[in-house]
Motif scaffolding. Structure first.
Motif, PDB file in Angstrom:
ATOM      1  N   PHE A   7       0.847  -1.197   0.000  1.00 33.37           N
ATOM      2  CA  PHE A   7       0.000   0.000   0.000  1.00 33.37           C
ATOM      3  C   PHE A   7       0.877   1.239   0.000  1.00 33.37           C
ATOM      4  O   PHE A   7       1.696   1.425   0.888  1.00 33.37           O
ATOM      5  CB  PHE A   7      -0.916   0.011   1.231  1.00 33.37           C
ATOM      6  CG  PHE A   7      -1.753  -1.221   1.343  1.00 33.37           C
ATOM      7  CD1 PHE A   7      -2.826  -1.426   0.484  1.00 33.37           C
ATOM      8  CD2 PHE A   7      -1.468  -2.201   2.281  1.00 33.37           C
ATOM      9  CE1 PHE A   7      -3.594  -2.575   0.573  1.00 33.37           C
ATOM     10  CE2 PHE A   7      -2.222  -3.341   2.375  1.00 33.37           C
ATOM     11  CZ  PHE A   7      -3.287  -3.534   1.524  1.00 33.37           C
ATOM     12  N   LEU A   8       0.669   2.100  -0.969  1.00 37.16           N
ATOM     13  CA  LEU A   8       1.496   3.303  -1.066  1.00 37.16           C
ATOM     14  C   LEU A   8       1.089   4.365  -0.051  1.00 37.16           C
ATOM     15  O   LEU A   8       1.917   5.129   0.413  1.00 37.16           O
ATOM     16  CB  LEU A   8       1.430   3.868  -2.488  1.00 37.16           C
ATOM     17  CG  LEU A   8       1.996   2.942  -3.569  1.00 37.16           C
ATOM     18  CD1 LEU A   8       1.815   3.572  -4.940  1.00 37.16           C
ATOM     19  CD2 LEU A   8       3.453   2.638  -3.318  1.00 37.16           C
ATOM     20  N   ALA A   9      -0.179   4.436   0.275  1.00 36.68           N
ATOM     21  CA  ALA A   9      -0.660   5.452   1.215  1.00 36.68           C
ATOM     22  C   ALA A   9      -0.604   4.908   2.646  1.00 36.68           C
ATOM     23  O   ALA A   9      -1.156   3.837   2.927  1.00 36.68           O
ATOM     24  CB  ALA A   9      -2.080   5.859   0.866  1.00 36.68           C
ATOM     25  N   PRO A  10       0.064   5.623   3.558  1.00 36.57           N
ATOM     26  CA  PRO A  10       0.144   5.149   4.948  1.00 36.57           C
ATOM     27  C   PRO A  10      -1.223   4.979   5.608  1.00 36.57           C
ATOM     28  O   PRO A  10      -1.422   4.054   6.398  1.00 36.57           O
ATOM     29  CB  PRO A  10       0.956   6.229   5.662  1.00 36.57           C
ATOM     30  CG  PRO A  10       1.709   6.924   4.587  1.00 36.57           C
ATOM     31  CD  PRO A  10       0.859   6.829   3.356  1.00 36.57           C
ATOM     32  N   TRP A  11      -2.181   5.850   5.286  1.00 37.55           N
ATOM     33  CA  TRP A  11      -3.509   5.733   5.884  1.00 37.55           C
ATOM     34  C   TRP A  11      -4.179   4.436   5.454  1.00 37.55           C
ATOM     35  O   TRP A  11      -4.899   3.811   6.241  1.00 37.55           O
ATOM     36  CB  TRP A  11      -4.395   6.936   5.548  1.00 37.55           C
ATOM     37  CG  TRP A  11      -4.784   7.027   4.098  1.00 37.55           C
ATOM     38  CD1 TRP A  11      -4.143   7.696   3.107  1.00 37.55           C
ATOM     39  CD2 TRP A  11      -5.898   6.376   3.473  1.00 37.55           C
ATOM     40  NE1 TRP A  11      -4.771   7.507   1.904  1.00 37.55           N
ATOM     41  CE2 TRP A  11      -5.859   6.707   2.104  1.00 37.55           C
ATOM     42  CE3 TRP A  11      -6.917   5.555   3.932  1.00 37.55           C
ATOM     43  CZ2 TRP A  11      -6.811   6.246   1.192  1.00 37.55           C
ATOM     44  CZ3 TRP A  11      -7.854   5.096   3.026  1.00 37.55           C
ATOM     45  CH2 TRP A  11      -7.793   5.437   1.676  1.00 37.55           C
TER      46      TRP A  11
END
Length: 86
Positions: A7-11
């Motif tokens: 997943f590229l987005a931490p959220w």
């Protein structure tokens, strides 16, 4: 999960981790609520007593803690999905 893969987005990584935690919490709920059935059966067969009602209350309260954790998790997952904070 946060190191650019998968997943590229931490959220999103946090959201998926929390979603996985839902399964753990639901298992804990099942473990703590399972004895309640036998206690209610005993209540039906023997009638009410202070000791039995105390045992039921204790077991339900233990399960309620995990239920509260589940609600908090679901709220956090929903918030992360809507806000996408970082």
């Amino acid at each position: 999960l946060v190191n650019d893969s998968p997943f590229l987005a931490p959220w999103l990584a946090l959201k998926v981790t929390l979603a996985g935690t839902v399964f753990l919490v639901s298992t804990m709920m099942a473990i703590f609520y399972a004895p309640v059935e036998a206690l209610l059966r005993e209540l039906r067969e023997r009638g009410s007593s202070a000791t039995l009602e105390r045992r039921i209350r204790t077991q339900v309260n233990r399960g309620a803690v995990w239920t509260l954790v589940m609600f908090v998790l679901l709220a956090a997952i929903g918030f992360l999905g809507l806000a996408k904070p970082y």
